[in-house]
Design a protein around this motif. Structure first.
Motif, PDB file in Angstrom:
ATOM      1  N   SER A  85     -78.193  71.232  27.996  1.00  0.00           N
ATOM      2  CA  SER A  85     -78.190  71.375  26.537  1.00  0.00           C
ATOM      3  C   SER A  85     -77.743  72.776  26.136  1.00  0.00           C
ATOM      4  O   SER A  85     -76.930  72.949  25.219  1.00  0.00           O
ATOM      5  CB  SER A  85     -79.586  71.093  25.978  1.00  0.00           C
ATOM      6  OG  SER A  85     -79.949  69.752  26.178  1.00  0.00           O
ATOM      7  N   MET A  88     -73.920  73.221  26.980  1.00  0.00           N
ATOM      8  CA  MET A  88     -73.055  72.496  26.059  1.00  0.00           C
ATOM      9  C   MET A  88     -73.060  73.135  24.671  1.00  0.00           C
ATOM     10  O   MET A  88     -72.037  73.190  23.998  1.00  0.00           O
ATOM     11  CB  MET A  88     -73.501  71.036  25.972  1.00  0.00           C
ATOM     12  CG  MET A  88     -73.217  70.203  27.213  1.00  0.00           C
ATOM     13  SD  MET A  88     -71.452  70.120  27.655  1.00  0.00           S
ATOM     14  CE  MET A  88     -71.353  71.396  28.931  1.00  0.00           C
ATOM     15  N   GLU A  89     -74.205  73.618  24.239  1.00  0.00           N
ATOM     16  CA  GLU A  89     -74.284  74.276  22.940  1.00  0.00           C
ATOM     17  C   GLU A  89     -73.449  75.549  22.924  1.00  0.00           C
ATOM     18  O   GLU A  89     -72.754  75.851  21.953  1.00  0.00           O
ATOM     19  CB  GLU A  89     -75.732  74.583  22.583  1.00  0.00           C
ATOM     20  CG  GLU A  89     -75.907  75.216  21.206  1.00  0.00           C
ATOM     21  CD  GLU A  89     -75.396  74.347  20.074  1.00  0.00           C
ATOM     22  OE1 GLU A  89     -74.959  74.915  19.051  1.00  0.00           O
ATOM     23  OE2 GLU A  89     -75.431  73.109  20.202  1.00  0.00           O
ATOM     24  N   LEU A  92     -69.848  74.564  22.482  1.00  0.00           N
ATOM     25  CA  LEU A  92     -69.520  74.150  21.121  1.00  0.00           C
ATOM     26  C   LEU A  92     -69.427  75.334  20.177  1.00  0.00           C
ATOM     27  O   LEU A  92     -68.558  75.382  19.305  1.00  0.00           O
ATOM     28  CB  LEU A  92     -70.573  73.161  20.625  1.00  0.00           C
ATOM     29  CG  LEU A  92     -70.536  71.764  21.255  1.00  0.00           C
ATOM     30  CD1 LEU A  92     -71.719  70.942  20.764  1.00  0.00           C
ATOM     31  CD2 LEU A  92     -69.225  71.063  20.934  1.00  0.00           C
ATOM     32  N   GLN A 146     -73.690  63.079  29.892  1.00  0.00           N
ATOM     33  CA  GLN A 146     -73.598  63.620  28.533  1.00  0.00           C
ATOM     34  C   GLN A 146     -72.509  64.681  28.454  1.00  0.00           C
ATOM     35  O   GLN A 146     -71.712  64.711  27.507  1.00  0.00           O
ATOM     36  CB  GLN A 146     -74.953  64.202  28.123  1.00  0.00           C
ATOM     37  CG  GLN A 146     -76.091  63.190  28.127  1.00  0.00           C
ATOM     38  CD  GLN A 146     -77.445  63.853  27.966  1.00  0.00           C
ATOM     39  OE1 GLN A 146     -77.555  64.951  27.403  1.00  0.00           O
ATOM     40  NE2 GLN A 146     -78.487  63.226  28.459  1.00  0.00           N
ATOM     41  N   ALA A 147     -72.481  65.562  29.455  1.00  0.00           N
ATOM     42  CA  ALA A 147     -71.464  66.603  29.476  1.00  0.00           C
ATOM     43  C   ALA A 147     -70.079  66.013  29.716  1.00  0.00           C
ATOM     44  O   ALA A 147     -69.086  66.448  29.106  1.00  0.00           O
ATOM     45  CB  ALA A 147     -71.789  67.633  30.558  1.00  0.00           C
ATOM     46  N   TYR A 149     -68.945  63.028  28.916  1.00  0.00           N
ATOM     47  CA  TYR A 149     -68.446  62.399  27.695  1.00  0.00           C
ATOM     48  C   TYR A 149     -67.990  63.447  26.680  1.00  0.00           C
ATOM     49  O   TYR A 149     -67.001  63.247  25.973  1.00  0.00           O
ATOM     50  CB  TYR A 149     -69.528  61.507  27.083  1.00  0.00           C
ATOM     51  CG  TYR A 149     -69.695  60.179  27.782  1.00  0.00           C
ATOM     52  CD1 TYR A 149     -68.593  59.372  28.061  1.00  0.00           C
ATOM     53  CD2 TYR A 149     -70.949  59.721  28.164  1.00  0.00           C
ATOM     54  CE1 TYR A 149     -68.737  58.160  28.702  1.00  0.00           C
ATOM     55  CE2 TYR A 149     -71.102  58.503  28.810  1.00  0.00           C
ATOM     56  CZ  TYR A 149     -69.995  57.730  29.080  1.00  0.00           C
ATOM     57  OH  TYR A 149     -70.149  56.528  29.716  1.00  0.00           O
ATOM     58  N   GLN A 150     -68.702  64.563  26.606  1.00  0.00           N
ATOM     59  CA  GLN A 150     -68.318  65.609  25.662  1.00  0.00           C
ATOM     60  C   GLN A 150     -66.992  66.239  26.058  1.00  0.00           C
ATOM     61  O   GLN A 150     -66.117  66.466  25.225  1.00  0.00           O
ATOM     62  CB  GLN A 150     -69.406  66.687  25.599  1.00  0.00           C
ATOM     63  CG  GLN A 150     -69.141  67.741  24.537  1.00  0.00           C
ATOM     64  CD  GLN A 150     -70.360  68.607  24.295  1.00  0.00           C
ATOM     65  OE1 GLN A 150     -71.482  68.119  24.190  1.00  0.00           O
ATOM     66  NE2 GLN A 150     -70.152  69.902  24.214  1.00  0.00           N
ATOM     67  N   ALA A 153     -64.117  63.903  25.392  1.00  0.00           N
ATOM     68  CA  ALA A 153     -63.740  63.860  23.975  1.00  0.00           C
ATOM     69  C   ALA A 153     -62.761  64.980  23.647  1.00  0.00           C
ATOM     70  O   ALA A 153     -61.799  64.783  22.887  1.00  0.00           O
ATOM     71  CB  ALA A 153     -64.988  63.961  23.093  1.00  0.00           C
ATOM     72  N   GLU A 154     -62.982  66.166  24.221  1.00  0.00           N
ATOM     73  CA  GLU A 154     -62.049  67.280  24.018  1.00  0.00           C
ATOM     74  C   GLU A 154     -60.685  66.958  24.626  1.00  0.00           C
ATOM     75  O   GLU A 154     -59.636  67.302  24.067  1.00  0.00           O
ATOM     76  CB  GLU A 154     -62.612  68.545  24.660  1.00  0.00           C
ATOM     77  CG  GLU A 154     -63.894  69.065  24.025  1.00  0.00           C
ATOM     78  CD  GLU A 154     -63.680  69.517  22.586  1.00  0.00           C
ATOM     79  OE1 GLU A 154     -62.556  69.936  22.256  1.00  0.00           O
ATOM     80  OE2 GLU A 154     -64.639  69.439  21.800  1.00  0.00           O
TER      81      GLU A 154
END
Length: 223
Positions: A85, A88-89, A92, A146-147, A149-150, A153-154
């Motif tokens: 978390s 990833m934050e 972002l 989760q990472a 998929y993130q 997306a990029e």
């Protein structure tokens, strides 16, 4: 041809009688166990760490530990979720700051590298537990998903602008994530490769950023 999914369909049953965490005192006790586990995992290694060691380090009883976690693996997973978390934050925040792609990527890599260094003990524990405990491995893969998929997306956004045509976003994200994690493990937990190279944190971060940029933001020569 068999298709593989990233998220695992089976989820282990989770305990729900954890009202202690909902109170301010409960959250403080939970954080004490997490902080203690970080120190014990870093000092003794995950495999050698005992719940009694963690409880003693936290200044709490073993009975109190079981009000929050069923096993030390459950506690390790909670720490792993915190790590992902946070990482990833940080990534972002970099992309929201209006920086160039390379600046944002480098800042994201720096955040991951420094966070890994701060949490090295528990992340080495994750590596060990994922090789030895099947249930832990599956739950860890769910966290990693989760990472992935993130990141994918990029990659899809980059493809909409003509970059990396034909690349599979999920597989590319998986490869980059695995490279990043294992590179950190080799150089931060194992003391580096048995090769002659001038090594520094800044050099490692630059290398990671360059690999990620060149893996995603490229176009065919005739484009």
């Amino acid at each position: 041809m068999k298709k593989h999914t990233i998220a695992r369909p089976h989820k282990p049953a989770q305990r729900t009688d954890r009202q202690e965490k909902a109170t301010q005192k409960g959250r403080a006790t939970d954080e004490a166990f997490r902080d203690a586990a970080r120190r014990v995992f870093a000092r003794d290694g995950y495999l050698n760490a005992k719940i009694s060691d963690i409880a003693a380090e936290a200044g709490k009883s073993v009975a109190s530990f079981y009000n929050y976690y069923d096993t030390k693996a459950d506690l390790l997973l909670a720490l792993a979720e915190e790590f992902h978390s946070e990482a990833m934050e940080l990534a972002l925040v970099s992309y929201r700051a209006g920086q160039s792609r390379h600046e944002a990527m480098r800042e994201a890599m720096a955040g991951f590298w420094q966070t890994y260094k701060q949490r090295r003990g528990e992340l080495v524990g994750v590596f060990q537990a994922s090789m030895l405990e099947g249930e832990f491995r599956d739950r860890w893969l769910d966290i990693r998903a989760q990472a992935i998929y993130q990141i994918s997306a990029e990659i899809r956004t980059a493809q909409e602008h003509g970059y990396c045509p034909g690349a599979n976003p999920i597989l590319t994200a998986s490869a980059l994530s695995a490279m990043l994690e294992h590179f950190c493990y080799i150089w931060q937990a194992q003391g580096g490769e048995s090769v002659e190279v001038e090594f520094s944190d800044e050099g490692a971060i630059d290398t990671l950023a360059t690999i990620c940029i060149q893996s995603i933001y490229w176009k065919p020569e005739d484009a």
